[in-house]
Design a protein around this motif. Structure first.
Motif, PDB file in Angstrom:
ATOM      1  N   LYS A   2       0.824  -1.204   0.000  1.00 10.68           N
ATOM      2  CA  LYS A   2       0.000   0.000   0.000  1.00 10.68           C
ATOM      3  C   LYS A   2       0.860   1.258   0.000  1.00 10.68           C
ATOM      4  O   LYS A   2       0.582   2.207  -0.726  1.00 10.68           O
ATOM      5  CB  LYS A   2      -0.923  -0.011   1.223  1.00 10.68           C
ATOM      6  N   CYS A  16      -4.279  -0.479  -4.663  1.00 10.88           N
ATOM      7  CA  CYS A  16      -3.572  -1.582  -4.013  1.00 10.88           C
ATOM      8  C   CYS A  16      -4.294  -2.905  -4.246  1.00 10.88           C
ATOM      9  O   CYS A  16      -3.666  -3.954  -4.412  1.00 10.88           O
ATOM     10  CB  CYS A  16      -3.432  -1.311  -2.525  1.00 10.88           C
ATOM     11  N   GLY A  17      -5.618  -2.863  -4.253  1.00  8.10           N
ATOM     12  CA  GLY A  17      -6.383  -4.067  -4.573  1.00  8.10           C
ATOM     13  C   GLY A  17      -6.086  -4.552  -5.979  1.00  8.10           C
ATOM     14  O   GLY A  17      -5.951  -5.743  -6.234  1.00  8.10           O
ATOM     15  N   ALA A  20      -2.611  -6.195  -6.060  1.00 12.82           N
ATOM     16  CA  ALA A  20      -2.675  -7.552  -5.517  1.00 12.82           C
ATOM     17  C   ALA A  20      -3.358  -8.505  -6.487  1.00 12.82           C
ATOM     18  O   ALA A  20      -2.923  -9.641  -6.699  1.00 12.82           O
ATOM     19  CB  ALA A  20      -3.416  -7.538  -4.177  1.00 12.82           C
ATOM     20  N   THR A  21      -4.443  -8.035  -7.110  1.00 11.80           N
ATOM     21  CA  THR A  21      -5.195  -8.881  -8.029  1.00 11.80           C
ATOM     22  C   THR A  21      -4.365  -9.266  -9.244  1.00 11.80           C
ATOM     23  O   THR A  21      -4.317 -10.442  -9.640  1.00 11.80           O
ATOM     24  CB  THR A  21      -6.476  -8.156  -8.485  1.00 11.80           C
ATOM     25  N   SER A 184      -7.409  -8.432  -1.136  1.00  9.40           N
ATOM     26  CA  SER A 184      -8.001  -7.439  -2.044  1.00  9.40           C
ATOM     27  C   SER A 184      -9.520  -7.512  -2.104  1.00  9.40           C
ATOM     28  O   SER A 184     -10.148  -6.693  -2.776  1.00  9.40           O
ATOM     29  CB  SER A 184      -7.431  -7.645  -3.462  1.00  9.40           C
ATOM     30  N   GLN A 187     -11.542  -4.294  -1.278  1.00 11.73           N
ATOM     31  CA  GLN A 187     -11.014  -3.043  -1.804  1.00 11.73           C
ATOM     32  C   GLN A 187     -11.639  -2.635  -3.127  1.00 11.73           C
ATOM     33  O   GLN A 187     -11.344  -1.558  -3.655  1.00 11.73           O
ATOM     34  CB  GLN A 187      -9.491  -3.149  -1.981  1.00 11.73           C
ATOM     35  N   TRP A 188     -12.527  -3.479  -3.663  1.00 10.99           N
ATOM     36  CA  TRP A 188     -13.094  -3.182  -4.977  1.00 10.99           C
ATOM     37  C   TRP A 188     -14.425  -2.470  -4.853  1.00 10.99           C
ATOM     38  O   TRP A 188     -15.339  -2.959  -4.180  1.00 10.99           O
ATOM     39  CB  TRP A 188     -13.288  -4.466  -5.781  1.00 10.99           C
TER      40      TRP A 188
END
Length: 405
Positions: A2, A16-17, A20-21, A184, A187-188
């Motif tokens: 992050k 950041c999500g 990670a994705t 994640s 975070q979407w």
């Protein structure tokens, strides 16, 4: 992660999500390159069958592009991203069961490819519209750098876990992907942000750009053929043809991933400074050099340069090509042009992968594949100055208000 995202691109919700994705996408789609020689060495599959499994992943990617467009009409992008990521992790866990045989593995490699395509299509939709125009290039670079980070993770994990067997290797990769999914998950946002009005405004001169767009589509399509030897057979080439240990193959694949992690962001920086035409042409040319390098040298320095160059420009060219399509085709036609380019890319990727697997049946050397892919990328590089020439001719006829050289 992050802190790194925020320092590189500012505080952007969901970035950041996304990082990670797309790291998970890199693991789900490209860890197979590192694990392929282990599948053959430990007798799970023969060399040709293992190659077909790699091609199935690319075929799944083509399927996923169509599914992404279909599912987006019924489901929120955030929902699609979450469940596609979950299926990516599940596909890796599923491959730990040897008892299903070839049909089982084919199914789950197709699932991994399709979900990877859905994530690559949908994830940016949730982020980029929320980003100020002056930061979009940098953020787009960070998006695609996540794929490279996934490749690095897979190249690091596979050689270590493979010493205990293939089952721990598959489970370890699935565990990392599942952890990224959990991190994640919340975070979407549920829906994409509205596109700024400035992005929807048509640009002058788009009617005269059909020729340049077609050439760009050809260059991007040939680019799909150009990177196949490295993304399908690089580790197997190093271990089987060059007789190097699995750890060496993992190291060079990790160098590919390191290039892929840095390439998109740095390519964006180069494009901002020197222009898209020069950056894209140079990118295709250097990628061609990287692909053809094993034909003339197979020492450690040559393999290192080849890995980094091809890795650097594989995802790096994606962002530059999309931006170039926007520049020469106009904002009003960008979605249509970019969709067509991705469809052609996926067709070439899937068809080229199947053809290369068949071509390698009974052959002991991968040299023919490096020749084919190097030539394809050389033609891609030649398309870029041809595009610039066409645009100058259009400008001279008054069909364009301005030309960006």
């Amino acid at each position: 992660m992050k802190a790194w995202c925020n320092s590189a691109a500012g505080s952007i919700p969901g970035l950041c999500g996304m990082a990670a994705t797309l790291t998970g996408v890199g693991i789900a789609r490209f860890a197979y390159v590192a694990i392929l020689p282990v599948l053959v060495q430990q007798g799970w599959f023969g060399r040709e069958a293992a190659g077909h499994l790699g091609a199935a992943n690319l075929g799944g990617y083509l399927l996923g592009i169509g599914l992404a467009a279909l599912l987006a009409r019924r489901y929120a992008p955030g929902w699609l991203v979450r469940w596609a990521m979950l299926l990516c992790a599940l596909s890796l866990f599923a491959c730990a069961w040897r008892g299903g045989g070839m049909p089982w593995f084919l199914f789950w490699r197709v699932v991994a490819g399709a979900c990877g395509a859905i994530l690559m299509v949908q994830a940016p939709v949730l982020i980029l519209p929320r980003v100020a125009a002056e930061r979009r290039g940098r953020v787009a670079g960070l998006i695609f750098s996540g794929v490279g980070l996934g490749i690095v993770a897979a190249a690091t994990v596979v050689p270590s876990l493979a010493t205990f067997g293939l089952v721990p290797a598959w489970l370890g990769l699935g565990g990392i992907c599942a952890l990224l999914t959990i991190l994640s998950w919340n975070q979407w946002p549920g829906t994409p942000a509205g596109t700024p009005a400035s992005a929807a405004a048509p640009q002058a001169g788009r009617r005269g750009c059909s020729g340049p767009i077609m050439l760009l589509c050809l260059a991007y399509t040939l680019n799909a053929i150009g990177y196949l030897p490295h993304t399908l057979f690089w580790a197997d080439y190093i271990t089987r043809e060059l007789h190097r240990p699995l750890a060496a193959a993992g190291f060079f694949w990790g160098c590919f991933g390191l290039g892929a992690a840095c390439g998109p962001y740095l390519t964006g920086v180069l494009a901002d400074r020197y222009g898209l035409t020069r950056t894209l042409g140079l990118g295709f040319a250097l990628k061609a050099v990287g692909v053809a390098l094993p034909l003339v040298a197979t020492g450690t320095p040559a393999l290192l340069v080849s890995s980094v160059l091809v890795g650097f420009f594989s995802p790096g060219i994606v962002g530059a090509a999309s931006s170039y399509a926007l520049e020469i085709g106009g904002a009003a036609q960008h979605r249509r042009n970019w969709t067509a380019m991705n469809l052609c890319f996926s067709l070439a990727q899937a068809g080229g992968a199947s053809a290369m697997v068949s071509l390698m049946a009974g052959r002991s050397s991968y040299a023919v594949l490096f020749w084919i892919s190097g030539a394809a990328l050389a033609v891609s590089a030649l398309c870029v100055p041809a595009i610039a020439l066409l645009r100058r001719q259009q400008a001279a006829r008054g069909e364009l208000d301005a030309v960006t050289a």
